[in-house]
Motif scaffolding. Structure first.
Motif, PDB file in Angstrom:
ATOM      1  N   TYR A 181       0.860  -1.180   0.000  1.00  0.00           N
ATOM      2  CA  TYR A 181       0.000   0.000   0.000  1.00  0.00           C
ATOM      3  C   TYR A 181       0.901   1.235   0.000  1.00  0.00           C
ATOM      4  O   TYR A 181       1.756   1.379   0.877  1.00  0.00           O
TER       5      TYR A 181
ATOM      6  N   SER B  96     -10.160  -6.434  -6.158  1.00  0.00           N
ATOM      7  CA  SER B  96      -9.580  -5.114  -5.903  1.00  0.00           C
ATOM      8  C   SER B  96      -9.222  -4.484  -7.242  1.00  0.00           C
ATOM      9  O   SER B  96      -8.759  -5.175  -8.154  1.00  0.00           O
TER      10      SER B  96
ATOM     11  N   SER C 249      -7.596  -0.593  -9.072  1.00  0.00           N
ATOM     12  CA  SER C 249      -6.886   0.644  -8.799  1.00  0.00           C
ATOM     13  C   SER C 249      -6.682   1.413 -10.096  1.00  0.00           C
ATOM     14  O   SER C 249      -6.380   0.808 -11.133  1.00  0.00           O
ATOM     15  N   TYR C 250      -6.849   2.728 -10.045  1.00  0.00           N
ATOM     16  CA  TYR C 250      -6.632   3.558 -11.224  1.00  0.00           C
ATOM     17  C   TYR C 250      -6.488   5.018 -10.800  1.00  0.00           C
ATOM     18  O   TYR C 250      -6.901   5.403  -9.704  1.00  0.00           O
TER      19      TYR C 250
ATOM     20  N   PHE D 157     -12.801   2.223  -0.118  1.00  0.00           N
ATOM     21  CA  PHE D 157     -11.875   2.849  -1.049  1.00  0.00           C
ATOM     22  C   PHE D 157     -10.940   3.792  -0.312  1.00  0.00           C
ATOM     23  O   PHE D 157     -11.234   4.277   0.771  1.00  0.00           O
ATOM     24  N   ARG D 158      -9.784   4.008  -0.931  1.00  0.00           N
ATOM     25  CA  ARG D 158      -8.801   4.971  -0.462  1.00  0.00           C
ATOM     26  C   ARG D 158      -8.523   5.934  -1.613  1.00  0.00           C
ATOM     27  O   ARG D 158      -8.325   5.503  -2.754  1.00  0.00           O
TER      28      ARG D 158
ATOM     29  N   ARG E  92      -4.866   8.552  -6.819  1.00  0.00           N
ATOM     30  CA  ARG E  92      -5.081   7.158  -7.217  1.00  0.00           C
ATOM     31  C   ARG E  92      -6.192   6.559  -6.361  1.00  0.00           C
ATOM     32  O   ARG E  92      -6.150   6.643  -5.135  1.00  0.00           O
TER      33      ARG E  92
ATOM     34  N   GLU F 231      -8.176   3.355  -4.964  1.00  0.00           N
ATOM     35  CA  GLU F 231      -8.051   1.920  -4.707  1.00  0.00           C
ATOM     36  C   GLU F 231      -9.349   1.418  -4.087  1.00  0.00           C
ATOM     37  O   GLU F 231      -9.793   1.944  -3.061  1.00  0.00           O
TER      38      GLU F 231
ATOM     39  N   ASP G  64     -11.632  -2.044  -2.785  1.00  0.00           N
ATOM     40  CA  ASP G  64     -11.676  -3.454  -2.394  1.00  0.00           C
ATOM     41  C   ASP G  64     -13.135  -3.857  -2.243  1.00  0.00           C
ATOM     42  O   ASP G  64     -13.933  -3.109  -1.665  1.00  0.00           O
TER      43      ASP G  64
END
Length: 323
Positions: A49, A129, A131-132, A209-210, A221, A223, A225
């Motif tokens: 992470y 998961s 991510s973008y 999300f983060r 970004r 992320e 899950d």
């Protein structure tokens, strides 16, 4: 009107210098949510992470025969020799702090475990998961999450199940609880963890999300899950539903950031009721940044004064170099 809270100025969403101050003031001194223990069910798999340019590694080292052993979750920083603080709640949620400057977990998230312990987060298995990157500041996304004024016209599918008429946000110490519909208390746990993480249990599954900042304040970004205990078909139906909401927010954030950078929007006044969640987190950011700036200025002034005193004691005959 003077008593109403104003938003952070557009510069706070666009300035590289302000982001570096945020990094030191907010991100390095906060706790960040990584996921429930089921995210780390695979033995020997190191999950990385990257949060505010700090890389954290999580691994499940517990014996396979013991199932998902919460005591076997290890957390470390990628930089060798750097200590890192982590917290696994009794309900199975893993949080991490990026530096030793972060306060104790109980102090940072006072009262959080009393709420999360009502749910067993070890039951829903991790399914996917993704991510973008997005062309927006991390706060642009949090602005959208922390209010639901936009929900009715931006999220028609979500609003069908959770009418924004009833939507409310209750703010606590460094976290917020969203109530989408008081009549659906068993299906609708929405939590925001200051500064960049969320946990949402609804529609038969769970997602988090983060919004991860980059050194470029106009880029973040995302992320995500996803967790679900149903069949593959049921999960795909759930995934399609929650992804639609995320895509709608993503598009809105990119347009909002574009307006911020073009000067179309500078700052405004927040609705004290409907935007109390935005007010809560923005004021928290502002408070921490101002505090950090004052600390750094005081340290700089003290160092300058010390150098001046040494120079005067030396009669000014030597040049004092400040590193």
């Amino acid at each position: 009107m003077e008593s109403l809270t104003r938003t952070l100025p557009a510069s706070w969403f666009c300035s590289p210098a302000l982001y570096q101050l945020e990094r030191r003031a907010v991100f390095l001194k906060s706790w960040h949510f990584l996921g429930p223990v089921t995210r780390f069910q695979k033995r020997g798999e190191q999950l990385k992470y990257e949060i505010a340019q700090v890389t954290v590694i999580v691994e499940n080292t517990s014996p396979e025969k013991e199932g998902i052993d919460v005591d076997g979750i290890t957390v470390c920083a990628e930089d060798e020799g750097v200590k890192i603080k982590s917290r696994l709640t009794p309900s199975g949620l893993l949080f991490v702090a990026l530096s030793l400057e972060a306060p104790d977990f109980e102090d940072f998230f006072e009262g959080l475990e009393e709420l999360t312990n009502k749910v067993d987060f070890t039951k829903l298995p991790h399914r996917r998961s993704i991510s973008y990157e997005g062309r927006f500041n991390w706060k642009t996304m949090i602005d959208g999450y922390q209010e639901c004024l936009h929900c009715q016209y931006t999220h028609p599918t979500f609003s069908k199940f959770y009418p924004p008429t009833f939507y409310s946000v209750t703010n606590h110490k460094n976290f917020s609880q969203h109530i989408a519909d008081p009549s659906k208390k068993s299906d609708g746990l929405f939590l925001y963890f200051f500064p960049i993480c969320t946990l949402n249990v609804y529609g038969g599954g769970m997602t988090s999300f983060r919004t991860l900042p980059s050194a470029n304040p106009g880029i973040s970004r995302m992320e995500f899950d996803y967790y679900h205990e149903g069949s593959d078909e049921e999960f795909e139906e759930y995934f399609k539903f929650v992804r639609q909401v995320a895509i709608e927010d993503f598009e809105l954030c990119e347009k909002a950031q574009e307006n911020l950078e073009r000067g179309v929007y500078g700052e405004g006044i927040l609705n004290p009721v409907k935007e109390n969640g935005v007010r809560f987190y923005q004021q928290r950011v502002k408070e921490l940044v101002y505090r950090q700036h004052a600390l750094e200025k005081a340290a700089k002034d003290e160092k300058s004064n010390t150098v001046q005193v040494h120079a005067e004691m030396d009669g000014g005959s030597k040049v004092i170099a400040v590193q």
